[in-house]
Write an enzyme that holds these catalytic residues in place. Structure first.
Site, PDB file in Angstrom:
ATOM      1  N   LYS A  52       4.843   1.831  -6.313  1.00 35.03           N
ATOM      2  CA  LYS A  52       4.102   3.047  -5.937  1.00 35.03           C
ATOM      3  C   LYS A  52       4.815   3.649  -4.734  1.00 35.03           C
ATOM      4  O   LYS A  52       4.981   2.977  -3.714  1.00 35.03           O
ATOM      5  CB  LYS A  52       2.645   2.706  -5.598  1.00 35.03           C
ATOM      6  N   THR A 101      -9.199   4.121  -9.665  1.00 34.38           N
ATOM      7  CA  THR A 101      -9.537   5.532  -9.890  1.00 34.38           C
ATOM      8  C   THR A 101      -9.672   5.862 -11.372  1.00 34.38           C
ATOM      9  O   THR A 101     -10.532   6.641 -11.769  1.00 34.38           O
ATOM     10  CB  THR A 101      -8.450   6.426  -9.252  1.00 34.38           C
ATOM     11  N   THR A 121      -4.255   2.121  -8.751  1.00 35.08           N
ATOM     12  CA  THR A 121      -2.805   2.277  -8.590  1.00 35.08           C
ATOM     13  C   THR A 121      -2.262   1.579  -7.339  1.00 35.08           C
ATOM     14  O   THR A 121      -1.077   1.263  -7.288  1.00 35.08           O
ATOM     15  CB  THR A 121      -2.401   3.764  -8.524  1.00 35.08           C
ATOM     16  N   ASP A 122      -3.129   1.346  -6.343  1.00 27.74           N
ATOM     17  CA  ASP A 122      -2.612   0.818  -5.066  1.00 27.74           C
ATOM     18  C   ASP A 122      -1.794  -0.459  -5.247  1.00 27.74           C
ATOM     19  O   ASP A 122      -0.723  -0.600  -4.672  1.00 27.74           O
ATOM     20  CB  ASP A 122      -3.759   0.531  -4.090  1.00 27.74           C
TER      21      ASP A 122
HETATM   22  N1  GLU Z   1      -7.634   2.149  -3.878  1.00 28.01           N
HETATM   23  C1  GLU Z   1      -8.126   2.159  -5.193  1.00 28.01           C
HETATM   24  C2  GLU Z   1      -7.361   1.241  -6.122  1.00 28.01           C
HETATM   25  O1  GLU Z   1      -6.179   1.041  -6.023  1.00 28.01           O
HETATM   26  C3  GLU Z   1      -8.185   3.529  -5.793  1.00 28.01           C
HETATM   27  C4  GLU Z   1      -6.824   4.165  -5.902  1.00 28.01           C
HETATM   28  C5  GLU Z   1      -6.344   4.287  -7.312  1.00 28.01           C
HETATM   29  O2  GLU Z   1      -6.860   3.766  -8.276  1.00 28.01           O
HETATM   30  O3  GLU Z   1      -5.365   4.975  -7.439  1.00 28.01           O
HETATM   31  O4  GLU Z   1      -7.986   0.686  -6.970  1.00 28.01           O
END
Ligand code: GLU
Length: 449
Positions: free
Chosen positions: A262, A107, A183-184
């Site tokens: 997370k 993101t 973040t995932d």
């Molecule tokens: N699912 C994607 C990832 O982890 C987008 C979520 C995010 O970046 O927080 O890359």
């Protein structure tokens, strides 16, 4: 060139829009069931059925109008097409520390894609620098795209590639490295880099965002500024992960790479230190250490790179009624390690015992972390735990399962000898074991000065 064919509209909707000579970005008037809707025609998700027409109203809201034969569409005016242009790169101040921002996707490196209506990975590291020009007051920034992936698609090979890339830049001489990441699975990568990059001379800080940088509510800029500030100036030299401390924009905390998880699907303060404290805080552009227990920045230190990981490791979560043949399946598949996520102090049912013994006999390293997440496994309290220890199951103290899994992958990437792997696995490499586990309330008080 018309965008209508590739804008996600299908069937009757596409036919009606073409009939009225409409293109994406045009101002249109749609009459349906006696009501008139006027606004900008926007593309729709390619993944949907494509049978309703999406109009951005003056209020800013998008509405969908089902495209049936009685719907009338009229083009009222030509509009400008939504597009993204890379912002200019701000000027560098040579008096500031030199930080490299590497982008891997997620993101933080995303924007809303007007083709699919979804968020997609589209910003390069230098776009990010342009989008957050305040960074030029914090550091001299160099940028590099390592890959452009949602973090759910990152694998052990990517960890290796990333570790090698970071090591190269550190050897060339930088004051800190920031890695923009989805973040995932960012905490898995932070654990992986913590094991792969040892004896660091400067900080390596992962950073993400819960909202993409083109949204007013984005946390991308504040997280990035905090991460770059800490990477350039903080006195620690470890792998850290920087994100919001709370839901407010006031402070960014840096968690230790092996102790962070997370914990919330959408909140800005989704990352929490588990069985540990954040090591640093960035508030009002000041970096303060939150603990005295950390490895110091020292540019004369020689980085030790150990970037290999095994992908022959499985995670098995215990639950009531777990079929032990799942463990047999992984052994038959040639897995070299199995991380059991046990219940409570460190247990799985006695029905799994034979399968576990068989796995250990075949040279598979079987380790166990608690699915409680907080606290420490103690397999000496109940006979179930003692039985498991007697089979050779390795307890993971206060490491939570994800860090345990990554460490097992790393240990088995260094050696194919199970005993050597267990020895490595039990060594505290990057603060993944704490000598004493404090209650989380105490953690929060100590960390939140
Ligand atoms: N699912 C994607 C990832 O982890 C987008 C979520 C995010 O970046 O927080 O890359």
């Amino acid at each position: 060139m018309s965008q209508i064919e590739s804008s996600g509209y299908k069937g009757e909707a596409l036919r009606l829009l073409k009939l009225a000579d409409c293109d994406i970005g045009d101002i249109i008037k749609v009459t349906s069931k006696g009501k008139v809707y006027e606004g900008i025609l926007i593309p729709r998700s390619e993944l949907g059925e494509g049978t309703s027409i999406i109009v951005k109203m003056k209020s800013g809201y998008n509405i969908g109008i089902q495209a049936t034969a009685d719907v009338k569409i009229e083009k009222v005016g030509k509009g400008t097409k939504p597009a993204f242009a890379s912002p200019p790169i701000p000027e560098q101040n040579p008096a500031l520390p030199h930080v490299v921002i590497m982008s891997t996707g997620g993101t933080i490196a995303s924007r809303v894609d007007y083709r699919t209506g979804a968020v997609r990975s589209a910003l390069s590291a230098s776009d990010l620098y342009g989008v957050v020009p305040e960074l030029s007051d914090v550091a001299q920034v160099d940028t590099e795209i390592v890959f452009s992936l949602y973090s759910e698609n990152i694998t052990q090979q990517h960890w290796t590639e990333l570790a090698v890339t970071v090591a190269k830049r550190i050897e060339q001489g930088v004051d800190g490295v920031v890695i923009a990441h989805g973040t995932d699975t960012m905490a898995y990568t932070s654990a992986a880099l913590s094991f792969a990059l040892q004896n660091l001379p400067v900080p390596v800080i992962l950073v993400g965002a819960q909202r993409s940088s083109d949204r007013p509510s984005s946390d991308a800029a504040t997280n990035l500024i905090g991460a770059v500030k800490a990477a350039g100036e903080a006195t620690f030299a470890e792998v850290g992960l920087a994100m919001h401390e709370t839901v407010s924009d006031k402070a960014i905390v840096v968690h230790r790479g092996t102790k962070v998880r997370k914990c919330h699907t959408s909140r800005r303060d989704t990352f929490k230190s588990i069985n540990g404290f954040p090591i640093a805080k960035v508030k009002d552009l000041q970096v303060t250490m939150q603990t005295g227990q950390y490895k110091r920045r020292d540019p004369s230190k020689k980085l030790i790179l150990k970037p290999d990981f095994s992908d022959k490791v499985a995670l098995v979560k215990f639950y009531p009624g777990l079929d032990p043949s799942i463990i047999d399946f992984y052994v038959d598949k040639g897995m070299k390690g199995i991380l059991l996520e046990g219940s409570g102090l460190g247990h799985v049912s006695k029905f799994c015992f034979d399968s576990i013994k068989n796995a250990v006999d075949k040279g598979v390293v079987v380790a166990l972390a608690s699915q409680c997440i907080w606290g420490r496994v103690n397999m000496n309290v109940y006979d179930t735990g003692r039985d498991l220890l007697s089979f050779g199951v390795v307890p993971l103290d206060d490491m939570f399962p994800e860090t345990g899994l990554v460490k097992l992958m790393w240990a088995l990437g260094q050696t194919s000898d199970p005993q050597q792997a267990v020895k490595l696995f039990k060594t505290n490499i990057a603060g993944e074991f704490s000598p004493r586990t404090l209650p989380q309330e105490e953690n929060l008080t100590e960390g939140g000065q």
